[in-house]
Design an enzyme around this catalytic site. Structure first.
Site, mmCIF file in Angstrom:
data_model
loop_
_atom_site.group_PDB
_atom_site.id
_atom_site.type_symbol
_atom_site.label_atom_id
_atom_site.label_comp_id
_atom_site.label_asym_id
_atom_site.label_seq_id
_atom_site.Cartn_x
_atom_site.Cartn_y
_atom_site.Cartn_z
ATOM 1 N N GLY A 14 0.836 -1.203 0.000
ATOM 2 C CA GLY A 14 0.000 0.000 0.000
ATOM 3 C C GLY A 14 0.866 1.247 0.000
ATOM 4 N N GLY A 117 6.217 -2.478 3.477
ATOM 5 C CA GLY A 117 5.811 -2.967 4.792
ATOM 6 C C GLY A 117 6.198 -4.431 4.959
ATOM 7 C CB ILE A 141 -0.418 4.744 7.295
ATOM 8 C CG1 ILE A 141 -1.425 3.637 7.000
ATOM 9 C CG2 ILE A 141 -0.136 5.583 6.073
ATOM 10 C CD1 ILE A 141 -2.847 4.144 6.783
ATOM 11 C CG ASP A 142 -1.182 -0.208 8.940
ATOM 12 O OD1 ASP A 142 -1.968 0.733 8.727
ATOM 13 O OD2 ASP A 142 -1.174 -1.250 8.260
ATOM 14 N NE ARG A 177 -26.686 13.944 14.628
ATOM 15 C CZ ARG A 177 -26.823 14.457 13.417
ATOM 16 N NH1 ARG A 177 -25.783 14.943 12.775
ATOM 17 N NH2 ARG A 177 -28.003 14.490 12.841
ATOM 18 C CD GLU A 237 -8.121 -0.923 8.971
ATOM 19 O OE1 GLU A 237 -8.918 -0.633 8.065
ATOM 20 O OE2 GLU A 237 -6.908 -1.128 8.752
ATOM 21 N NE ARG A 281 -26.348 11.087 11.348
ATOM 22 C CZ ARG A 281 -27.511 10.880 11.964
ATOM 23 N NH1 ARG A 281 -27.609 9.924 12.867
ATOM 24 N NH2 ARG A 281 -28.560 11.628 11.677
ATOM 25 C CD GLN A 289 -7.234 6.743 8.328
ATOM 26 O OE1 GLN A 289 -6.882 6.511 9.460
ATOM 27 N NE2 GLN A 289 -8.086 5.970 7.686
ATOM 28 N NE ARG A 290 -2.601 3.196 1.412
ATOM 29 C CZ ARG A 290 -3.196 2.061 1.030
ATOM 30 N NH1 ARG A 290 -3.654 1.240 1.951
ATOM 31 N NH2 ARG A 290 -3.305 1.756 -0.229
HETATM 32 O O1 F6P Z 1 -1.405 -1.322 5.639
HETATM 33 C C1 F6P Z 1 -1.880 -0.072 5.251
HETATM 34 C C2 F6P Z 1 -3.380 -0.102 5.102
HETATM 35 O O2 F6P Z 1 -3.808 1.184 4.727
HETATM 36 C C3 F6P Z 1 -4.143 -0.582 6.343
HETATM 37 O O3 F6P Z 1 -4.224 0.393 7.342
HETATM 38 C C4 F6P Z 1 -5.461 -0.974 5.719
HETATM 39 O O4 F6P Z 1 -6.108 -1.940 6.504
HETATM 40 C C5 F6P Z 1 -5.054 -1.537 4.386
HETATM 41 O O5 F6P Z 1 -3.772 -1.005 4.087
HETATM 42 C C6 F6P Z 1 -5.985 -1.224 3.246
HETATM 43 O O6 F6P Z 1 -5.549 -1.891 2.122
HETATM 44 P P1 F6P Z 1 -6.103 -1.590 0.659
HETATM 45 O O7 F6P Z 1 -5.491 -0.314 0.165
HETATM 46 O O8 F6P Z 1 -5.676 -2.757 -0.154
HETATM 47 O O9 F6P Z 1 -7.592 -1.454 0.769
#
Ligand code: F6P
Length: 363
Positions: A14, A117, A141-142, A177, A237, A281, A289-290
């Protein structure tokens, strides 16, 4: 010992902010300090398998420091040892590593800088065992790679998540909320923990600390009684209830890591609404985030990683990954980086400080 004359670079897995800053630093150090040629393989290991690459010199890396993504492209599907091929509507997997090795030899590459990664670096290790000279750079990012204190990309993701929480705060307050914001991080809670702290979350749910829904609601009710008619829940997540399961959004058969997480925020909103009688909500931040410009912190970290990776190549420290220990750049065996995930320790300093301030982890 052969002199290093030419290196290859690839970015796999990623994407994340800061990849271009690493590419730039590796290339500039290679060309300007050592007079070495560089080429960049396209789309991660796919470029190495298919021999598709671009020349990289000062001109090609000019102006990319601030750019998100990767100028080389990436793939979290192309795995030389488990390459997905569609046959008759079905996906089958093949070991095509020989093709990757052939590309390396054909282009007379003396070393490969692999930025990625855990999945990417596991393959880098296998390529090294097949005789290629590789040096790794830790990206995600993790922030879940062992053997380094920080991966680049994490700070940028954290900053995006914090800004989102800030925005959700004002609307939560106005509408009285419960706002649930789901952040990435896969099986680790680093983004949720730090963004929860920076954004002032009232409840932070991370994979490392399974939650009990009644406890989460207890915190919201406690706030209501104190006149705080809104609450912010930051959920990773990969968070799950005590004795419960992960929330899986999809399975990507052809990927390194098949499982895609996502959707727990919706589950929580439904459950909490029933118990506390407040509007809830859910917001899933997802790939926002990426993306985008790396923070100054990530640009600096990525640049330091890139320069150091090139120095490791010259020192012939193959099979090593650059790592940050404290404020020092060191090198560690790639094996060390991929042997286990770096998870949030249950009694980490951040967790303890948050608990002392009354933040709930739902346990
Ligand atoms: O490992 C980075 C990451 O953005 C995780 O935080 C997320 O679970 C995953 O990759 C999402 O992967 P993809 O871009 O394949 O949906």
């Amino acid at each position: 010992m052969t002199k290093i004359k030419k290196i290859g670079i690839l970015t796999a897995g990623g994407d994340c902010p800061g990849l271009n800053a690493v590419i730039r630093a590796v290339v500039k150090t290679a060309v300007n300090k050592y007079g070495i040629k560089a080429i960049g393989f396209k789309d991660g290991y796919d470029g190495l398998i298919k021999n598709t690459f671009v020349d990289l010199g000062n001109r090609e890396v000019s102006g990319i420091l601030t750019l998100g993504g990767t100028i080389l492209g990436t793939s979290n599907i192309a795995n030389p040892y488990h390459y997905a091929i569609k046959k008759g509507g079905k996906i089958i997997f093949k070991d095509v590593s020989k093709k990757a090795i052939r590309t390396y030899k054909k282009n007379k590459i003396d070393a490969l800088v692999i930025i990625g990664g855990d999945g990417t670096l596991s393959n880098a290790l296998k390529l090294k065992q097949s005789g290629l000279n590789v040096v790794g750079v830790p990206k995600t990012i993790d922030n879940d790679l062992s053997a380094t204190d920080l991966t680049f990309g994490y700070d940028s993701a954290l900053t995006t998540a914090t800004e989102a929480i800030d925005k959700l705060h004002t609307t939560a307050q106005s509408h009285h909320r419960v706002m649930i914001v789901e952040v990435m991080g896969r099986y680790a809670g680093w983004i949720a923990l730090a963004a929860g702290m920076a954004g002032g979350g009232d409840v932070i749910l991370i994979p490392e600390i399974p939650y009990i829904i009644q406890k989460v609601c207890g915190k919201i009710e406690e706030r209501n009684k104190a006149g705080k008619r809104f609450s912010i829940i930051v959920v990773a997540e990969g968070a799950k209830p005590e004795g419960g399961e992960l929330t899986v959004s999809s399975i990507v058969e052809s990927s390194f890591d098949r499982v895609r997480l996502g959707g727990i925020a919706y589950k929580l909103a439904e459950q909490i609404e029933k118990i506390v009688n407040m509007e809830c909500r859910a917001t899933i931040l997802g790939h926002v985030q990426r993306g985008g410009t790396p923070t100054a912190f990530d640009r600096i970290l990525a640049t330091r990683y890139g320069v150091e990776a090139m120095n490791l190549v010259i020192q012939r420290k193959f099979g090593k990954m650059v790592a940050l220990h404290g404020n020092k750049m060191i090198s560690v065996p790639i094996e060390k980086a991929v042997d286990k995930l770096k998870l949030v320790p249950k009694n980490s300093g951040l967790v303890r400080s948050l608990r002392e301030m009354g933040v709930s982890f739902g346990d």
